[in-house]
Design a protein around this motif. Sequence first.
Motif, PDB file in Angstrom:
ATOM      1  N   TYR A 174       0.831  -1.198   0.000  1.00  0.00           N
ATOM      2  CA  TYR A 174       0.000   0.000   0.000  1.00  0.00           C
ATOM      3  C   TYR A 174       0.872   1.256   0.000  1.00  0.00           C
ATOM      4  O   TYR A 174       1.810   1.378   0.785  1.00  0.00           O
ATOM      5  N   ASP A 175       0.524   2.205  -0.858  1.00  0.00           N
ATOM      6  CA  ASP A 175       1.243   3.475  -0.956  1.00  0.00           C
ATOM      7  C   ASP A 175       1.014   4.300   0.314  1.00  0.00           C
ATOM      8  O   ASP A 175      -0.113   4.392   0.812  1.00  0.00           O
ATOM      9  N   ARG A 176       2.087   4.947   0.830  1.00  0.00           N
ATOM     10  CA  ARG A 176       1.960   5.734   2.056  1.00  0.00           C
ATOM     11  C   ARG A 176       2.189   7.241   1.812  1.00  0.00           C
ATOM     12  O   ARG A 176       2.429   7.997   2.758  1.00  0.00           O
ATOM     13  N   ILE A 177       2.118   7.643   0.549  1.00  0.00           N
ATOM     14  CA  ILE A 177       2.371   9.048   0.221  1.00  0.00           C
ATOM     15  C   ILE A 177       1.453   9.975   1.013  1.00  0.00           C
ATOM     16  O   ILE A 177       1.890  10.994   1.575  1.00  0.00           O
ATOM     17  N   ARG A 178       0.172   9.628   1.088  1.00  0.00           N
ATOM     18  CA  ARG A 178      -0.773  10.500   1.802  1.00  0.00           C
ATOM     19  C   ARG A 178      -0.418  10.597   3.283  1.00  0.00           C
ATOM     20  O   ARG A 178      -0.474  11.679   3.878  1.00  0.00           O
ATOM     21  N   GLU A 183       7.968  10.733  -7.054  1.00  0.00           N
ATOM     22  CA  GLU A 183       6.973  11.245  -6.119  1.00  0.00           C
ATOM     23  C   GLU A 183       7.580  11.458  -4.730  1.00  0.00           C
ATOM     24  O   GLU A 183       7.311  12.463  -4.068  1.00  0.00           O
ATOM     25  N   ALA A 184       8.422  10.519  -4.281  1.00  0.00           N
ATOM     26  CA  ALA A 184       9.060  10.654  -2.973  1.00  0.00           C
ATOM     27  C   ALA A 184      10.015  11.841  -2.956  1.00  0.00           C
ATOM     28  O   ALA A 184      10.067  12.610  -1.985  1.00  0.00           O
ATOM     29  N   MET A 185      10.772  12.031  -4.037  1.00  0.00           N
ATOM     30  CA  MET A 185      11.701  13.168  -4.099  1.00  0.00           C
ATOM     31  C   MET A 185      10.935  14.492  -4.166  1.00  0.00           C
ATOM     32  O   MET A 185      11.348  15.481  -3.561  1.00  0.00           O
ATOM     33  N   ARG A 186       9.833  14.492  -4.911  1.00  0.00           N
ATOM     34  CA  ARG A 186       9.010  15.714  -4.972  1.00  0.00           C
ATOM     35  C   ARG A 186       8.523  16.086  -3.584  1.00  0.00           C
ATOM     36  O   ARG A 186       8.528  17.260  -3.192  1.00  0.00           O
ATOM     37  N   LEU A 187       8.111  15.093  -2.810  1.00  0.00           N
ATOM     38  CA  LEU A 187       7.609  15.329  -1.461  1.00  0.00           C
ATOM     39  C   LEU A 187       8.698  15.933  -0.574  1.00  0.00           C
ATOM     40  O   LEU A 187       8.462  16.909   0.152  1.00  0.00           O
ATOM     41  N   TYR A 188       9.904  15.368  -0.644  1.00  0.00           N
ATOM     42  CA  TYR A 188      11.005  15.826   0.211  1.00  0.00           C
ATOM     43  C   TYR A 188      11.454  17.238  -0.145  1.00  0.00           C
ATOM     44  O   TYR A 188      11.515  18.127   0.709  1.00  0.00           O
ATOM     45  N   TYR A 189      11.755  17.456  -1.411  1.00  0.00           N
ATOM     46  CA  TYR A 189      12.289  18.763  -1.804  1.00  0.00           C
ATOM     47  C   TYR A 189      11.220  19.850  -1.761  1.00  0.00           C
ATOM     48  O   TYR A 189      11.517  21.014  -1.492  1.00  0.00           O
ATOM     49  N   GLY A 190       9.972  19.459  -1.982  1.00  0.00           N
ATOM     50  CA  GLY A 190       8.888  20.427  -1.806  1.00  0.00           C
ATOM     51  C   GLY A 190       8.760  20.847  -0.353  1.00  0.00           C
ATOM     52  O   GLY A 190       8.518  22.022  -0.046  1.00  0.00           O
ATOM     53  N   PHE A 191       8.924  19.885   0.560  1.00  0.00           N
ATOM     54  CA  PHE A 191       8.889  20.212   1.994  1.00  0.00           C
ATOM     55  C   PHE A 191      10.017  21.170   2.365  1.00  0.00           C
ATOM     56  O   PHE A 191       9.793  22.156   3.079  1.00  0.00           O
ATOM     57  N   LEU A 192      11.230  20.897   1.883  1.00  0.00           N
ATOM     58  CA  LEU A 192      12.362  21.774   2.203  1.00  0.00           C
ATOM     59  C   LEU A 192      12.127  23.188   1.670  1.00  0.00           C
ATOM     60  O   LEU A 192      12.433  24.177   2.346  1.00  0.00           O
ATOM     61  N   ARG A 193      11.573  23.281   0.488  1.00  0.00           N
ATOM     62  CA  ARG A 193      11.268  24.607  -0.076  1.00  0.00           C
ATOM     63  C   ARG A 193      10.279  25.348   0.804  1.00  0.00           C
ATOM     64  O   ARG A 193      10.483  26.525   1.143  1.00  0.00           O
ATOM     65  N   ASP A 194       9.206  24.672   1.205  1.00  0.00           N
ATOM     66  CA  ASP A 194       8.152  25.329   1.978  1.00  0.00           C
ATOM     67  C   ASP A 194       8.606  25.668   3.395  1.00  0.00           C
ATOM     68  O   ASP A 194       8.323  26.759   3.899  1.00  0.00           O
TER      69      ASP A 194
END
Length: 431
Positions: free
Chosen positions: A19-23, A59-70
């Motif tokens: 199961y995907d855990r992105i959410r 998707e995992a990299m987008r999540l990480y680097y988007g978090f660092l940006r924000d």
Amino acid sequence: MIKLIHTADWHLGQTFFGYDRIREHEIFLRDLRRVVCEREVDLLLISGDIFDTSNPSAEAMRLYYGFLRDITADNRDMQVIAIAGNHDSGARLEAPHPVLESINVITRGTVRRKEDGTPDYGRHAVPVTRDGRTVAYCLAVPYLRAGDYPEADTYSESIALFYKGVYDHVRTIDPEGTIPVIAMGHMQTAGAALSEDDRNERSITGGLECVGSDMFDARTAYTALGHLHKAQRVAGRDDVRFAGSPLPMSFAERGSVKSLCYVEIAEAGERFSGKGAKHDAAEDTVPDDKTIFSDATRRIELIPIEQTASLVRVTADADDFDGMLEKLRSLPEGEVGAESPYVEMRVSVSAPEPELRRRIEEALAGRSVRLTRIEAVATGCADADAVVSPDLQRISPMEMALEIFRRRYGGDMSEGMQNLLGQAIAEAQQQ
């Protein structure tokens, strides 16, 4: 006063039994961002295993680097220091360093060497700055692989020598030792509690790469560790802690409280007022006042992390199918979504049940649950010489080899043979 948050073992991109855990990770990072802003944090420490694999998904990299940006846009004076864990590719984490450094994010994933061949210890002594002055030093040491550390008789001694090299570098800059030192690491320590059935924790080979807590200098203000997924102090030292993973990584963690470590450290010449406090309850609980330790120079608090999806273990008997159906009917109805509970079935069987999965899946139709696995537990075993486990995923390769050796030869494997086998297993797992 320096205010920091210590977190680790995000394992972004992980799938939990398919199961995907992105959410779940999105919700955690949203809450972490909120806490950082509310506490006006000076320093965010991420102690390794940011990703679940060395080659994470887009998707995992987008999540990480988007978090660092924000997070850095929200807190322009905050510094982020991240290290690589054994699941991460240190080189991949460091690749965008020139860009990340411009937003006050420092990553240490690899060990570089100077011209004389010795490790560049100074690179891992990262200054923590405020208004142009250094208020602390962070010993940002990633997971150390073979060849990264100085040679010594044991792995633990080698790791201790590496940290000593970084400590010594800081002392050349601050010989009086007036500036607080914060250490980071990703490792397994002696005496720490491993989860019952978490294979990720055992990818550092069971005990052979275990280090002693005495290698962390007592003068260090705080030591932020990663790798073990249960939040805990090390050898009774509240200043040396595993943050634990923000999401449960196995069913052994059902019911446990996940948390962030919030730490306040006095700057040079500063002292906190008030009496010291220490929380002696179990490490997976959070005290009512949330403060687990305080003295004149530091205060440590646990901030609970709200869990999106619960873990549910259902035990049943295959010979009592009506009773099993009754238990399954008690599970919530509705559509399956990102917040649906994960369900593990443990079913006692007296004989093979080829139709067991089909019958359980039919019973779960229309239920808002995510079935992870069905574990058939035999009520008896005719072969006394077999190595039996209800779930082979729970046995590490080393444990299985030791048990087979013990049964075949009637004694324990020698330490030398265990070391050789441990090295072979570690190399195979890294590949």
